[in-house]
Every structure is written in C-alpha cells, then in structure tokens.
Design a protein around this motif. Structure first.
Motif, mmCIF file in Angstrom:
data_model
loop_
_atom_site.group_PDB
_atom_site.id
_atom_site.type_symbol
_atom_site.label_atom_id
_atom_site.label_comp_id
_atom_site.label_asym_id
_atom_site.label_seq_id
_atom_site.Cartn_x
_atom_site.Cartn_y
_atom_site.Cartn_z
ATOM 1 N N PRO A 55 6.155 45.171 2.285
ATOM 2 C CA PRO A 55 6.339 44.011 3.165
ATOM 3 C C PRO A 55 5.385 44.062 4.354
ATOM 4 N N THR A 56 4.936 42.905 4.780
ATOM 5 C CA THR A 56 4.089 42.825 5.962
ATOM 6 C C THR A 56 4.955 42.833 7.223
ATOM 7 N N ARG A 57 4.280 42.864 8.363
ATOM 8 C CA ARG A 57 5.012 42.877 9.637
ATOM 9 C C ARG A 57 5.821 41.592 9.823
ATOM 10 N N GLU A 58 5.213 40.469 9.453
ATOM 11 C CA GLU A 58 5.909 39.194 9.595
ATOM 12 C C GLU A 58 7.114 39.128 8.666
ATOM 13 N N GLU A 59 6.979 39.646 7.450
ATOM 14 C CA GLU A 59 8.088 39.629 6.504
ATOM 15 C C GLU A 59 9.237 40.518 6.982
ATOM 16 N N MET A 60 8.905 41.665 7.590
ATOM 17 C CA MET A 60 9.940 42.562 8.106
ATOM 18 C C MET A 60 10.686 41.914 9.269
ATOM 19 N N HIS A 61 9.952 41.186 10.116
ATOM 20 C CA HIS A 61 10.571 40.595 11.308
ATOM 21 C C HIS A 61 11.398 39.360 10.961
ATOM 22 N N ASP A 62 10.987 38.629 9.932
ATOM 23 C CA ASP A 62 11.643 37.362 9.599
ATOM 24 C C ASP A 62 12.641 37.487 8.460
ATOM 25 N N LEU A 63 13.111 38.705 8.202
ATOM 26 C CA LEU A 63 14.047 38.892 7.104
ATOM 27 C C LEU A 63 15.368 38.202 7.384
ATOM 28 N N GLU A 64 15.898 37.553 6.369
ATOM 29 C CA GLU A 64 17.240 37.013 6.442
ATOM 30 C C GLU A 64 18.248 38.162 6.292
ATOM 31 N N PRO A 65 19.478 37.977 6.793
ATOM 32 C CA PRO A 65 20.470 39.050 6.656
ATOM 33 C C PRO A 65 20.672 39.514 5.221
ATOM 34 N N SER A 66 20.557 38.595 4.257
ATOM 35 C CA SER A 66 20.744 38.971 2.857
ATOM 36 C C SER A 66 19.549 39.721 2.288
ATOM 37 N N GLU A 67 18.413 39.719 3.006
ATOM 38 C CA GLU A 67 17.201 40.371 2.512
ATOM 39 C C GLU A 67 16.921 41.690 3.201
ATOM 40 N N MET A 78 15.210 48.895 2.237
ATOM 41 C CA MET A 78 16.202 48.939 3.315
ATOM 42 C C MET A 78 15.470 48.856 4.652
ATOM 43 N N THR A 79 15.833 47.894 5.451
ATOM 44 C CA THR A 79 15.212 47.707 6.768
ATOM 45 C C THR A 79 16.254 47.981 7.847
ATOM 46 N N ALA A 80 15.886 48.848 8.769
ATOM 47 C CA ALA A 80 16.774 49.202 9.876
ATOM 48 C C ALA A 80 16.025 49.016 11.190
ATOM 49 N N ARG A 81 16.782 48.850 12.233
ATOM 50 C CA ARG A 81 16.221 48.721 13.573
ATOM 51 C C ARG A 81 16.430 50.052 14.287
ATOM 52 N N VAL A 82 15.344 50.614 14.799
ATOM 53 C CA VAL A 82 15.350 51.971 15.339
ATOM 54 C C VAL A 82 14.964 51.920 16.815
ATOM 55 N N ILE A 83 15.628 52.744 17.621
ATOM 56 C CA ILE A 83 15.305 52.837 19.048
ATOM 57 C C ILE A 83 13.875 53.335 19.203
ATOM 58 N N CYS A 84 13.109 52.620 20.022
ATOM 59 C CA CYS A 84 11.696 52.953 20.238
ATOM 60 C C CYS A 84 11.405 52.905 21.729
ATOM 61 N N GLN A 85 10.493 53.765 22.162
ATOM 62 C CA GLN A 85 10.097 53.850 23.577
ATOM 63 C C GLN A 85 11.313 54.115 24.453
ATOM 64 N N ASP A 95 11.474 47.586 13.944
ATOM 65 C CA ASP A 95 11.869 47.408 12.543
ATOM 66 C C ASP A 95 11.161 48.447 11.685
ATOM 67 N N VAL A 96 11.937 49.149 10.882
ATOM 68 C CA VAL A 96 11.397 50.157 9.956
ATOM 69 C C VAL A 96 11.965 49.860 8.575
ATOM 70 N N LEU A 105 9.344 58.352 -1.197
ATOM 71 C CA LEU A 105 9.891 57.489 -0.154
ATOM 72 C C LEU A 105 8.728 56.893 0.629
ATOM 73 N N VAL A 106 8.742 55.591 0.817
ATOM 74 C CA VAL A 106 7.710 54.898 1.599
ATOM 75 C C VAL A 106 8.378 54.316 2.838
ATOM 76 N N THR A 107 7.803 54.604 3.983
ATOM 77 C CA THR A 107 8.282 54.004 5.240
ATOM 78 C C THR A 107 7.179 53.118 5.797
ATOM 79 N N VAL A 108 7.563 51.927 6.194
ATOM 80 C CA VAL A 108 6.621 50.959 6.759
ATOM 81 C C VAL A 108 7.082 50.664 8.185
ATOM 82 N N ARG A 109 6.217 50.902 9.149
ATOM 83 C CA ARG A 109 6.583 50.676 10.552
ATOM 84 C C ARG A 109 5.351 50.274 11.345
ATOM 85 N N TYR A 110 5.601 49.531 12.395
ATOM 86 C CA TYR A 110 4.529 49.057 13.260
ATOM 87 C C TYR A 110 4.746 49.499 14.708
#
Length: 329
Positions: A55-67, A78-85, A95-96, A105-110
């Motif tokens: 998934p791209t950054r835009e796809e990760m940010h614009d995910l619907e709850p069902s996605e 699986m996309t989770a929101r992680v504490i940063c900074q 978003d990770v 295992l592949v992790t995608v993060r920005y």
C-alpha cells in the motif's frame, strides 16, 4: 529506504540487517522487510519478490475501517497507529502496515516510531528474536505496547505534578492569571497524549484479536504465538484502563481548577459588593444635602457639616461590622 532483516546462523536467534542494491534480488533467508519511506521502485521489487501488493502512503491514510485488517492472496494486511515522536510535547500517531506471509513479515511506514528502534536493539542481540516472521511481529507489537506504556507512565507523573500544583495555588496567582492558566494548558496537552495512546492501543488490540482468531501455526513451526498474542491483548487492555483512569483524573483536575478559579473570583466580587453596600448610606446622605432647594433648614445649622460627615462615616462602618459579625468577610 528498504531494509532487510534475516537470521544470523552463527549467533543463534539474532537478526542481522542487510540491504539489496537496485537490481539485486532480495535474500531468500529474509524474515523481515522493513520499508521506511519506500520509493515506487522499492515497492515494485518487494511486490515482485513476494507476489503481494504494497500500500502507498495515501492508501494507508485513507483506509476505511473495514480495510484496516484484511487478507489478500494468502497475506494478512494489518494497519495500526503507533506513537511517534514521543519526546515532543504532544506525540503524534504514525500509520504502520504489517503484511504477514508464511515466509516473511513486511512493514510499511512513513515515520520512525521509537518502538522500532527498541525492538531492533533487542532483536540484534543473541536470542533476541525467533526465526519466524511471526516472532518478529510479536516482538514489534511487544515493543509498541512497551513504548505506549512508557509514554503513559510519563504522562501519569506529569499529572501528579500538576495535581500538586493545583491544590498548592494561591489567590494572587488567580488574580494575576498565573498558575491556573498554565495548569489548564497542561491538562489539555496531557489529555491529547492520553487520547493518542488510547487510539494507538485500540488499533493494536484489533490487530492482536485478528491474529488470535485467524492465526494457524505453520507445520514447520514447533510452537505458535496465539498465547503470546492473547497475553499482549491483556497488556493492551490494561494500558487502555490506565488511560481511562488518567482521563478521569484529568477531568477531576480540570473541574477542581475551574472551581478554585471561581471561588477566588467570587471572593473578589464579594469584596466589591461589600464596598458597594457600605458606601450606599454615605452616598445617600451626600445626595440629599447636595440638592439645591432653598427651603432646607439643615443648611443653616452650625454643626450640620460635621454631623453629615460623622453620619456618613458611621453608616459606612456599621455595614462592615455587620458583615464581620455574620462571618461574611
């Protein structure tokens, strides 16, 4: 940046980071591919190597709850929101996306959450990580939960300090707009952090519940990770309960702060009210004898002026003494 992690066979369960230059094939023994701010070329290489979509950054940010959590071509997304900074005043959420396959295992993060560095410090030591991608995912989730607990513990210490500051405030601080204004600002900042931690833990809990319900132990693996994930769910729920407790405490502190401000302001208003009542009789006397009527016999009195002054002072003192007797002052 494309970072590849595999098991170092001469050091036991120890991750070794590696990289693959453009045009090179990805190593076959990799169990974790970490994509940090990946380019389109890096996405394409991983997609061709694993047969999955990144998934791209835009796809990760614009995910619907069902996605947020789904399965596609045998891979779990699986996309989770992680504490940063977390070192900043108000940490943000990053978003990770975790993509779990049978081999890697592949992790995608920005962004660069501190939990990833915590896990890397553990995993690059002998015995710090298992030899399955599930072990890497379990270690990452554990680091994310530990980091969230650490942030929440820091907020709890600051909340205690703010609580002591509230109930040690003085009236002149209110009059000068001092300590209570700062405390209210800090309460808002603490509540923002707690809300971020709770939102992060809710997303992590969804991931863990999905894994616990849908994970099947591979045939080559001696043990599974269902027990570890169920234990992590309990840890996440404990953090959520702690966050709820701190939110309730902050709400009490906010109510107490506003109440103390109101009390001090009421004291000031009461003082002005007493002064106004005390000055009403003298003002009445001065108004009467300030009228310009010709037929005013008191104007010819020899002691009229001193009598008026004494009357004004007397009727100003009597209300004050009455308020003191009633303990209104």
């Amino acid at each position: 940046m494309l970072t590849i992690h595999g098991i170092c066979p001469d050091s036991g369960d120890k991750l070794r980071p590696a990289s693959a230059a453009s045009g090179e094939s990805l190593p076959a023994d990799a169990i974790w591919i970490d994509l940090l701010n990946p380019t389109h070329e890096e996405d394409r290489r991983v997609e061709e190597h694993l047969g999955i979509s990144i998934p791209t950054r835009e796809e990760m940010h614009d995910l619907e709850p069902s996605e947020i959590i789904y399965t596609e071509n045998g891979a779990r997304y699986m996309t989770a929101r992680v504490i940063c900074q977390s070192e900043t005043i108000v940490p943000k959420l990053a978003d990770v996306t975790f993509i779990l396959t049978e081999k890697v295992l592949v992790t995608v993060r920005y962004d660069e959450p501190g939990a990833f560095n915590i896990f890397l410090n553990r995993a690059t030591k002998p015995g710090g990580c298992g030899q399955q991608p599930e072990a890497v995912l379990d270690g990452l989730i554990e680091a994310i939960v530990d980091r969230a607990a650490e942030v929440l513990r820091g907020v709890g210490d600051k909340v205690d300090m703010a609580s002591r500051r509230i109930f040690a405030g003085r009236a002149k601080d209110v009059e000068q707009g001092g300590v209570y204004q700062v405390v209210i600002q800090h309460i808002g900042q603490h509540e923002h952090i707690i809300s971020n931690v709770r939102e992060s833990m809710m997303s992590v809990e969804r991931v863990l519940l999905f894994l616990s319900a849908n994970y099947n132990r591979p045939k080559k693996a001696a043990t599974g990770f269902s027990a570890e994930w169920r234990s992590a769910v309990r840890d996440v729920q404990a953090i959520e309960e702690h966050a709820t407790f701190l939110s309730s405490k902050l709400q009490f502190m906010l109510d107490a702060t506003l109440g103390l401000v109101s009390i001090e302001q009421n004291k000031i208003i009461k003082l002005f009210s007493v002064v106004s009542v005390a000055l009403m009789p003298p003002t009445l006397i001065a108004s009467i004898y300030g009228m310009n009527f010709r037929a005013m016999p008191e104007l010819d009195w020899r002691w009229g002026y001193p009598l008026a002054l004494v009357s004004m002072i007397l009727f100003a003192v009597l209300p004050y003494l009455f308020f003191r007797w009633k303990r209104w002052l």
